[in-house]
Design a protein around this motif. Structure first.
Motif, PDB file in Angstrom:
ATOM      1  N   LEU A 166      -1.431  -0.024  -4.202  1.00 40.30           N
ATOM      2  CA  LEU A 166      -1.973   1.236  -3.698  1.00 40.30           C
ATOM      3  C   LEU A 166      -3.079   0.977  -2.688  1.00 40.30           C
ATOM      4  O   LEU A 166      -3.962   0.153  -2.925  1.00 40.30           O
ATOM      5  CB  LEU A 166      -2.559   2.070  -4.843  1.00 40.30           C
ATOM      6  N   ASP A 167      -3.025   1.689  -1.557  1.00 38.73           N
ATOM      7  CA  ASP A 167      -4.032   1.552  -0.505  1.00 38.73           C
ATOM      8  C   ASP A 167      -4.085   2.859   0.262  1.00 38.73           C
ATOM      9  O   ASP A 167      -3.097   3.597   0.291  1.00 38.73           O
ATOM     10  CB  ASP A 167      -3.668   0.391   0.427  1.00 38.73           C
ATOM     11  N   ASP A 168      -5.214   3.125   0.887  1.00 43.09           N
ATOM     12  CA  ASP A 168      -5.322   4.350   1.680  1.00 43.09           C
ATOM     13  C   ASP A 168      -4.913   4.142   3.131  1.00 43.09           C
ATOM     14  O   ASP A 168      -4.859   5.110   3.891  1.00 43.09           O
ATOM     15  CB  ASP A 168      -6.735   4.932   1.613  1.00 43.09           C
ATOM     16  N   LEU A 169      -4.619   2.904   3.520  1.00 43.07           N
ATOM     17  CA  LEU A 169      -4.238   2.614   4.908  1.00 43.07           C
ATOM     18  C   LEU A 169      -2.801   2.089   4.980  1.00 43.07           C
ATOM     19  O   LEU A 169      -2.462   1.091   4.335  1.00 43.07           O
ATOM     20  CB  LEU A 169      -5.189   1.582   5.509  1.00 43.07           C
ATOM     21  N   GLY A 170      -2.009   2.743   5.809  1.00 45.77           N
ATOM     22  CA  GLY A 170      -0.623   2.317   5.959  1.00 45.77           C
ATOM     23  C   GLY A 170      -0.489   0.900   6.470  1.00 45.77           C
ATOM     24  O   GLY A 170       0.425   0.170   6.070  1.00 45.77           O
ATOM     25  N   ILE A 171      -1.404   0.476   7.351  1.00 42.63           N
ATOM     26  CA  ILE A 171      -1.322  -0.874   7.905  1.00 42.63           C
ATOM     27  C   ILE A 171      -1.475  -1.930   6.813  1.00 42.63           C
ATOM     28  O   ILE A 171      -0.937  -3.035   6.926  1.00 42.63           O
ATOM     29  CB  ILE A 171      -2.380  -1.076   9.011  1.00 42.63           C
ATOM     30  N   ASN A 172      -2.180  -1.597   5.737  1.00 40.01           N
ATOM     31  CA  ASN A 172      -2.344  -2.541   4.638  1.00 40.01           C
ATOM     32  C   ASN A 172      -1.189  -2.495   3.651  1.00 40.01           C
ATOM     33  O   ASN A 172      -0.997  -3.440   2.884  1.00 40.01           O
ATOM     34  CB  ASN A 172      -3.656  -2.263   3.896  1.00 40.01           C
TER      35      ASN A 172
END
Length: 214
Positions: free
Chosen positions: A175-181
């Motif tokens: 889970l992350d808030d940034l698509g690039i990650n």
């Protein structure tokens, strides 16, 4: 494959997004919308922000270099002012979910952070530092970019976490808030969830894990 592990980002997942603070700073200082994010997105692997997250430079150097980069973009902004915006408010519902999740799954945190403030969450006051430390104690592993010298989205930081936890990426949710990650995690075989708000993200995670988290 059966899911055995959950890896989490920290800022923007367990805390409110620093981008909210960025937007407030831009409004208060007459900067164009997304000005600060635009600086961080320029030369994203070699700019001041990236180098500070890998601990290749210290806070003083970051302060100078970020101001130089922002001046080139149109408005000089001291880097120290941006670091003060990083610490968000802890989201209690995410902490509850982590407590329930760790009862059945391996849980790790992969966070891009800098050597500023207190602890992995870069807290700016003792009360918030204690709150973040309590959350961090719930993970089986915490991987910090500033300590490892690697930062997301470098695939090696995800591979490092998997090796340390002895887990297969294909058995993992990230889970992350940034698509690039999320992109490199997904390329490794992880199932990924983008966190824009706690409710929808937790609903998606509950579906994947098959257990209630709220």
């Amino acid at each position: 494959m059966m899911i055995k592990a959950v890896l989490w980002d920290f800022g923007g997942v367990f805390t409110t997004s620093p981008f909210d603070n960025f937007s407030r700073y831009e409004r208060e200082n007459g900067l164009p919308a997304n000005f600060l994010r635009g600086i961080n997105a320029t030369n994203p692997d070699s700019n001041a922000w990236a180098r500070f997250e890998r601990s290749e430079i210290d806070l003083d150097a970051f302060d100078r270099l970020f101001e130089t980069e922002s001046r080139a973009a149109g408005r000089p902004v001291p880097g120290r002012q941006i670091i003060a915006l990083l610490a968000g408010q802890v989201r209690p519902e995410m902490v509850i979910a982590l407590r329930r999740c760790r009862e059945q799954f391996v849980c790790g945190c992969i966070t891009n952070n800098v050597a500023a403030g207190s602890g992995p969450g870069m807290a700016t006051d003792p009360e918030r530092a204690d709150e973040v430390a309590e959350v961090m104690s719930l993970f089986h592993l915490v991987v910090e970019s500033s300590r490892l010298g690697l930062r997301k989205p470098d695939p090696e930081i995800y591979a490092h976490a998997c090796r340390e936890l002895a887990i297969d990426p294909k058995e993992t949710v990230y889970l992350d808030d940034l698509g690039i990650n999320l992109k490199p995690a997904r390329a490794m075989g992880m199932r990924t969830i983008k966190v824009s708000a706690a409710g929808p993200a937790l609903a998606e995670l509950e579906t994947l894990l098959g257990i209630p988290l709220r």
